[in-house]
Design a protein around this motif. Structure first.
Motif, short mmCIF file in Angstrom:
data_model
loop_
_atom_site.label_atom_id
_atom_site.label_comp_id
_atom_site.label_asym_id
_atom_site.label_seq_id
_atom_site.Cartn_x
_atom_site.Cartn_y
_atom_site.Cartn_z
N HIS A 14 -29.71 -7.60 1.89
CA HIS A 14 -29.34 -6.22 1.63
C HIS A 14 -29.84 -5.22 2.67
O HIS A 14 -29.30 -4.10 2.75
N THR A 45 -28.31 -3.97 -4.55
CA THR A 45 -26.86 -3.97 -4.37
C THR A 45 -26.32 -2.55 -4.33
O THR A 45 -25.47 -2.20 -3.50
N GLN A 48 -27.23 -0.88 -1.03
CA GLN A 48 -26.34 -1.33 0.04
C GLN A 48 -24.97 -0.66 -0.07
O GLN A 48 -24.40 -0.22 0.93
#
Length: 427
Positions: A14, A45, A48
């Motif tokens: 990431h 997540t 990112q």
């Protein structure tokens, strides 16, 4: 896979392996539990997706992620959601309600938690409103021990949730290092206080003994003419139609299927043209993300999604706190933050203003190597978050108009809303 191996892998996937060593060290304190790893994986997540670089994940945030996973995830409490309430948390949301609906009305605060600090705040901010706090877990008993730590209990006398007076890492460890032992200690303390109280019809609702205190039906201690509380789940709640339903920091604990069912219940609780404000924030309305719905023809119609610009580089972790990957507001704010970061002009302006304000307020200011530090402005946690609230307001005031311009060029119908947040119309 060990926790250290998991963190190294997460850093690679990431953040291109670029997290600061101090950040990695704090993340490696993550508990060795599957729910803790899943929590951090969802957060990374979202980072990112939002385009957040490794340099912007501070060691302080990393420590918070590990601490939240260790102490506040539902997995720490037998699947229950711990009632985390903070004075001033919805201060700007109260302002929004007043500006949208004027001086009088009926507000339902769903999942108000206990102690019901935010609902009390709302009754003070909206003095001519009728305010009702609703929570399925309002306790039967409330105890402070000799050290000031508190515990809430259900009607069977079982400890539901306990918290240290000063929520430091060491104090949390003192209570949760052996949570079962702490629960037994609190349940024994309750039994002794109930014995001191007695069982007659004239038994007092409040008892003090050996430096410990007990309150029976404690939520009633907080009621006054424009404020009352109801112990009920959402499905069973019966009340007069409200002008505004506020539901903050609850829906993020459930999946999209539950959200759809909740929308049907919210429609049943509102008058026609009444508003639902639902989402997530942290202390002093920092890291806020929320949707506004209007009841039309018996259904909840989404109107607007709004967020504070500190979500681009939050001081804390509320921006990325989710228990389900499909959490709607978390994904919306990640998408909009990515759009803002992708605009070179706005991104440069944001870095300049944001870094200046962080340095001004001492909120993990950026170091010469480009990474955020772990320096904070005060030992007192409550004072620090108040400062973070000022930072958030100043950041919005400086850049919300420019952010709206960026999003408008991308095709969004967008404005600065009544409390300075960026608000995107939902078609």
């Amino acid at each position: 896979m060990t926790v250290s191996m998991f963190i190294r892998d997460l850093n690679r996937r990431h953040f291109n392996g670029k997290l600061a060593p101090a950040t990695i060290e704090h993340l490696e304190a993550l508990p060795d539990r599957e729910d803790a790893r899943a929590f951090l994986e969802r957060a990374a997540t979202l980072m990112q997706r939002a385009g957040m670089p490794a340099q912007d994940l501070s060691p302080f945030q990393a420590e918070l992620f590990a601490s939240v996973a260790a102490h506040l995830l539902p997995g720490c409490w037998g699947g229950r959601v711990p009632p985390i309430t903070l004075t001033g948390r919805h201060a700007r949301i109260d302002q929004l309600v007043r500006k949208l609906h004027g001086g009088r009305g009926h507000l339902l605060d769903i999942a108000c938690g206990f102690p019901p600090l935010t609902t009390i705040d709302s009754s003070s901010a909206l003095r001519d409103w009728d305010v009702v706090g609703v929570d399925r877990s309002l306790p039967e008993y409330f105890v402070h021990d000799q050290d000031g730590n508190y515990c809430v209990y259900d009607e069977r006398g079982e400890a539901l949730y306990f918290q240290p007076l000063i929520p430091t890492k060491d104090n949390w460890e003192g209570l949760l290092g052996d949570a079962e032992s702490s629960a037994r200690r609190f349940e024994s303390l309750l039994a002794e206080l109930l014995r001191q109280r007695g069982h007659g019809a004239d038994a007092p609702l409040n008892v003090e003994h050996n430096g410990c205190t007990l309150s029976v039906h404690p939520v009633h201690d907080y009621e006054w003419p424009n404020l009352r509380f109801v112990r009920s789940d959402l499905e069973s709640l019966v009340t007069e139609p409200a002008d505004v339903v506020r539901c903050f920091n609850m829906l993020m604990y459930f999946d999209e299927q539950f959200r759809q069912l909740a929308m049907e219940r919210f429609a049943g609780l509102l008058r026609d043209q009444g508003r639902l404000v639902c989402g997530t924030d942290w202390a002093w309305t920092t890291e806020a993300r929320y949707s506004i719905y209007v009841k039309r023809d018996g259904a909840m119609v989404p109107v607007e999604f709004a967020f504070s610009l500190d979500n681009l580089t939050p001081i804390g972790v509320a921006t990325y706190y989710t228990l389900h990957a499909d959490e709607r507001e978390a994904n919306m704010v990640a998408e909009l933050c990515a759009a803002l970061r992708a605009d070179a002009g706005f991104s440069a302006a944001f870095v300049d203003v944001n870094d200046r304000l962080r340095a001004k307020h001492g909120l993990c200011p950026r170091l010469p190597d480009g990474y955020f530090s772990d320096a904070l402005p005060a030992e007192n946690t409550a004072a620090m978050w108040h400062i973070a609230g000022d930072y958030s307001v100043e950041l919005d005031a400086a850049l919300a108009d420019e952010a709206c311009g960026v999003l408008a060029r991308r095709g969004h119908n967008v404005r600065v809303n009544e409390i300075g947040h960026v608000a995107v119309a939902i078609d």
